[in-house]
Design a protein around this motif. Structure first.
Motif, mmCIF file in Angstrom:
data_model
loop_
_atom_site.group_PDB
_atom_site.id
_atom_site.type_symbol
_atom_site.label_atom_id
_atom_site.label_comp_id
_atom_site.label_asym_id
_atom_site.label_seq_id
_atom_site.Cartn_x
_atom_site.Cartn_y
_atom_site.Cartn_z
ATOM 1 N N ARG A 77 0.268 -0.873 0.266
ATOM 2 C CA ARG A 77 -0.334 0.311 0.287
ATOM 3 C C ARG A 77 0.608 1.592 -0.186
ATOM 4 N N PRO A 78 1.715 1.415 0.857
ATOM 5 C CA PRO A 78 2.404 2.187 0.998
ATOM 6 C C PRO A 78 3.355 2.301 -0.611
ATOM 7 N N ILE A 79 3.828 1.547 -1.224
ATOM 8 C CA ILE A 79 4.376 1.884 -2.561
ATOM 9 C C ILE A 79 3.512 2.059 -3.287
ATOM 10 N N TRP A 80 2.360 1.605 -3.225
ATOM 11 C CA TRP A 80 1.498 2.657 -4.529
ATOM 12 C C TRP A 80 0.783 4.000 -4.005
ATOM 13 N N ASP A 81 0.945 4.199 -2.767
ATOM 14 C CA ASP A 81 0.399 5.419 -2.579
ATOM 15 C C ASP A 81 1.689 6.524 -3.018
ATOM 16 N N THR A 82 3.564 5.735 -2.801
ATOM 17 C CA THR A 82 4.671 6.496 -3.096
ATOM 18 C C THR A 82 4.456 6.609 -5.178
ATOM 19 N N ILE A 83 4.197 5.969 -5.574
ATOM 20 C CA ILE A 83 3.738 6.520 -7.122
ATOM 21 C C ILE A 83 2.587 6.973 -7.411
ATOM 22 N N ALA A 84 1.500 6.810 -6.765
ATOM 23 C CA ALA A 84 0.403 7.771 -6.934
ATOM 24 C C ALA A 84 0.898 9.407 -6.367
ATOM 25 N N ILE A 85 1.567 9.501 -5.257
ATOM 26 C CA ILE A 85 1.854 10.682 -4.928
ATOM 27 C C ILE A 85 2.819 11.383 -6.336
ATOM 28 N N ALA A 86 3.837 10.564 -6.419
ATOM 29 C CA ALA A 86 4.575 11.279 -7.929
ATOM 30 C C ALA A 86 3.485 11.560 -9.091
ATOM 31 N N THR A 87 2.630 10.545 -9.223
ATOM 32 C CA THR A 87 2.224 11.029 -10.665
ATOM 33 C C THR A 87 1.602 11.504 -10.657
ATOM 34 N N LEU A 88 0.854 12.314 -10.213
ATOM 35 C CA LEU A 88 -0.224 13.232 -9.327
ATOM 36 C C LEU A 88 -0.008 14.390 -9.174
ATOM 37 N N GLY A 89 0.855 14.412 -8.433
ATOM 38 C CA GLY A 89 2.130 15.791 -8.119
ATOM 39 C C GLY A 89 2.482 16.302 -9.713
ATOM 40 N N THR A 90 3.254 15.458 -10.642
ATOM 41 C CA THR A 90 3.847 15.600 -11.400
ATOM 42 C C THR A 90 2.854 16.258 -12.474
ATOM 43 N N ARG A 127 11.081 26.237 -7.006
ATOM 44 C CA ARG A 127 12.010 26.058 -7.073
ATOM 45 C C ARG A 127 12.835 25.991 -5.700
ATOM 46 N N SER A 128 12.569 27.022 -5.237
ATOM 47 C CA SER A 128 13.790 26.834 -3.749
ATOM 48 C C SER A 128 13.389 26.256 -2.866
ATOM 49 N N ILE A 129 12.262 25.910 -2.446
ATOM 50 C CA ILE A 129 11.850 25.560 -1.386
ATOM 51 C C ILE A 129 12.126 23.957 -1.655
ATOM 52 N N ASN A 130 12.064 23.676 -0.975
ATOM 53 C CA ASN A 130 12.297 22.228 -0.884
ATOM 54 C C ASN A 130 10.903 21.372 -1.001
ATOM 55 N N SER A 131 10.690 20.189 -1.772
ATOM 56 C CA SER A 131 9.590 19.455 -1.671
ATOM 57 C C SER A 131 9.248 19.048 -0.023
ATOM 58 N N LEU A 132 10.264 19.221 0.709
ATOM 59 C CA LEU A 132 9.967 18.773 2.281
ATOM 60 C C LEU A 132 9.509 19.878 2.763
ATOM 61 N N LEU A 133 9.812 20.382 3.020
ATOM 62 C CA LEU A 133 9.178 21.828 3.051
ATOM 63 C C LEU A 133 8.334 22.424 2.950
ATOM 64 N N TRP A 134 8.012 22.155 1.381
ATOM 65 C CA TRP A 134 6.440 22.217 1.417
ATOM 66 C C TRP A 134 5.127 21.395 1.918
ATOM 67 N N ALA A 135 5.958 20.375 1.801
ATOM 68 C CA ALA A 135 5.334 19.220 2.709
ATOM 69 C C ALA A 135 4.956 19.571 4.108
ATOM 70 N N MET A 150 0.825 14.948 -2.299
ATOM 71 C CA MET A 150 0.982 14.888 -3.527
ATOM 72 C C MET A 150 0.697 17.069 -4.218
ATOM 73 N N LEU A 151 -0.140 17.680 -3.661
ATOM 74 C CA LEU A 151 0.407 19.340 -3.896
ATOM 75 C C LEU A 151 1.846 19.391 -3.489
ATOM 76 N N ALA A 152 2.312 18.907 -2.140
ATOM 77 C CA ALA A 152 3.952 19.481 -1.960
ATOM 78 C C ALA A 152 4.821 19.102 -3.322
ATOM 79 N N ILE A 153 4.254 17.852 -3.624
ATOM 80 C CA ILE A 153 5.408 17.242 -5.251
ATOM 81 C C ILE A 153 4.659 18.101 -5.891
ATOM 82 N N GLY A 154 3.803 18.900 -6.625
ATOM 83 C CA GLY A 154 3.258 19.636 -7.867
ATOM 84 C C GLY A 154 3.974 20.650 -7.603
#
Lengths: 271, 264
Positions: A77-90, A127-135, A150-154
């Motif tokens: 489940r976490p793997i699925w979530d990770t890929i979903a976050i990346a895909t939807l965010g992109t 670009r200057s704010i790392n995705s972890l900071l957005w998260a 998802m929004l952080a990645i986006g």
């Protein structure tokens, strides 16, 4: 080519004197800055722990093997979530980056004095704010979970995609645009038939490239509670279950390698 | 009977079977991904006033009340960045030389490529997580993580640049009877150095941005200050820190343009 002539022979040197001195000065300053910074690091480091590190590292690796493979069952489940976050965010990022790139490109922006600086500022701040900071910010606002990730990645990817895309737009072949303009096309038609076909391959390449990076980034978002496999990683580290940690690391490694392979294949097919 | 021909622009993917299966598959995956996303809408609604407070914190941001802490953090991030960029690049030069196919013998090539692949796979923050466990809290762990990240990035690009260099220049220098090191210094180095200095500036920029988050796992830098300000709901201080980070990144980006011009 600087050549010094002594009485009998000519000696070739790579640079003339002033340039060589300037380079030496730059090197000297660089070394001085580095030494100063190293001094500061050294002051803040407890060297005892550093000298002790090899023993700790060996100890840690020993505790990690053998990996606890049964833990895989809870990881799907976490793997699925990770890929979903990346895909939807992109996806979110490229949709939003597309108009911003047109506003930022010198040849398509409606006004260089007013709109372009705003678009460029949006790109730089994203670009200057790392995705972890957005998260981190989005988790305090939206609560922990996949949505914040998802929004952080986006948000992080908008700037990246828009920057590469507007550079591609600035490099288009103007003659094609002129040809379409000469048929009496309207502004939107020029965009649609003159510019977009030229940047579409670059656009697809950028999206896939960023998706590949985002898989890596979404794997760590869980550290601040924004969903994905990072959540399990930090939980396993906190409960010192090192055999689970090694399974998670191997899973991340495999996911990243697969996504890198996929993205390389797609980019190869496009270009 | 009038024959009307209507022009349609050619699609990007030629094979219609592949095109439609991509569309259908993509839609299916997106629906599934969206469908399985668990969102607690009640919590989101609760958080929205916070979002407003957060946005309002930028007008005006509070640089003053935590000035000392902010400056300490920024300063620490900066010198961590300098040290890790220098160490990372210094280590990546031999590895990059080893990973260039036209320079290194086969076993060295494979070994160096392996090192690069491993150090590129894991994000800096995961490396930092373990570095903190091994080297204890503080900037040293952060520097180790950033240096490893730099090796993966810089070594790979250096190797690719060396593989792309012009062979005729290299042969010309070799024909003068230059030793291996002379050959490296006069044939290889001048060809790669302008791009490599640009990339060094770019990596400096990346390392600074990364050092801003390493504090989250306890590896030093401005991240720790930022995390504290979030936890204490002092959003105006967080806003100030974020603006400083954006400012420094912009300065580095502009000055790297000038340095690149000067080198060329």
């Amino acid at each position: 080519m600087p050549v010094t002539e002594t009485a009998t022979t000519k000696i070739w040197q790579r640079r003339d004197r002033n340039r060589q001195i300037a380079i030496w000065a730059a090197q000297f300053i660089a070394v001085a800055i580095f030494m100063y910074c190293w001094q500061l690091v050294s002051d803040k480091t407890s060297w005892f722990f550093v000298f002790d590190a090899p023993r700790i590292a060996v100890d840690m690796v020993e505790r990690m093997v053998p990996p606890k493979w049964s833990y895989m069952e809870t990881l799907w489940r976490p793997i699925w979530d990770t890929i979903a976050i990346a895909t939807l965010g992109t996806l979110m990022a490229v949709v939003m980056a597309f108009p911003i790139a047109f506003l930022a490109a010198r040849n398509t922006t409606p006004s260089t004095a007013f709109v372009r600086p705003i678009a460029l500022f949006l790109i730089v701040s994203s670009r200057s704010i790392n995705s972890l900071l957005w998260a981190l910010m989005l988790v305090t606002i939206l609560g922990p979970g996949v949505l914040a990730g998802m929004l952080a990645i986006g948000f992080r990817s908008i700037g990246f995609c828009a920057k590469l895309l507007y550079e591609a737009i600035e490099e288009i072949d103007e003659t094609q645009v002129e040809a379409v303009t000469a048929t009496g096309a309207s502004g939107l038609q020029i965009l649609n038939y003159g510019i977009v076909p030229q940047i579409l391959p670059a656009f697809a390449g950028i999206s896939v490239f960023r998706w590949d990076i985002n898989i890596r980034e979404s794997a760590v978002l869980g550290l601040v509670g924004a969903g994905g496999i990072g959540l399990q990683l930090s939980a396993s580290i906190d409960t010192v279950s090192w055999t689970q940690v090694s399974v998670i690391l191997l899973v991340i490694l495999a996911t990243v390698l697969v996504s890198e392979w996929v993205s390389a294949k797609i980019r190869h097919a496009i270009i | 009977m009038s024959l009307q021909r209507i022009w349609k622009r050619p699609p990007m993917i030629k094979s219609s079977l592949l095109r439609w299966s991509l569309v259908v598959g993509g839609t299916f995956y997106l629906a599934l991904a969206l469908g399985t996303m668990e969102v607690n809408w009640g919590r989101v609604a609760d958080g929205l006033p916070r979002a407003e407070r957060f946005v309002m914190a930028f007008f005006p941001p509070d640089f003053v009340s935590k000035f000392g802490a902010i400056m300490d953090g920024i300063y620490e991030s900066l010198w961590m960045t300098v040290v890790s960029t220098v160490i990372g690049i210094a280590l990546s030069v031999p590895i990059g030389l080893g990973a260039a196919r036209n320079l290194a013998p086969r076993p060295v090539y494979l070994f160096s490529r392996g090192v690069l692949a491993v150090s590129r796979t894991f994000p800096e923050i995961i490396i930092a997580l373990f570095a903190v466990k091994i080297f204890s809290f503080g900037p040293f762990a952060g520097i180790v993580a950033l240096s490893i990240g730099t090796i993966g990035f810089y070594g790979k690009l250096l190797a690719e640049d060396i593989e792309d260099m012009s062979v005729s220049q290299a042969e010309a220098v070799k024909a003068t009877g230059a030793s291996w090191f002379q050959w490296l210094n006069y044939a290889v180095q001048p060809q790669v150095i302008p791009r490599m200095i640009g990339l060094a500036m770019y990596r400096f920029d990346i390392n600074f941005r990364e050092s801003a988050v390493l504090g989250i796992v306890g590896a030093g830098g401005i991240g720790a200050t930022l995390l504290t300000s979030f936890d204490r709901y002092e959003y105006d201080t967080s806003a100030a820190i974020l603006l400083i980070i954006i400012g420094i990144v912009m300065v580095v980006e502009y000055s790297s343009g000038y340095i690149r011009k000067w080198v060329r």
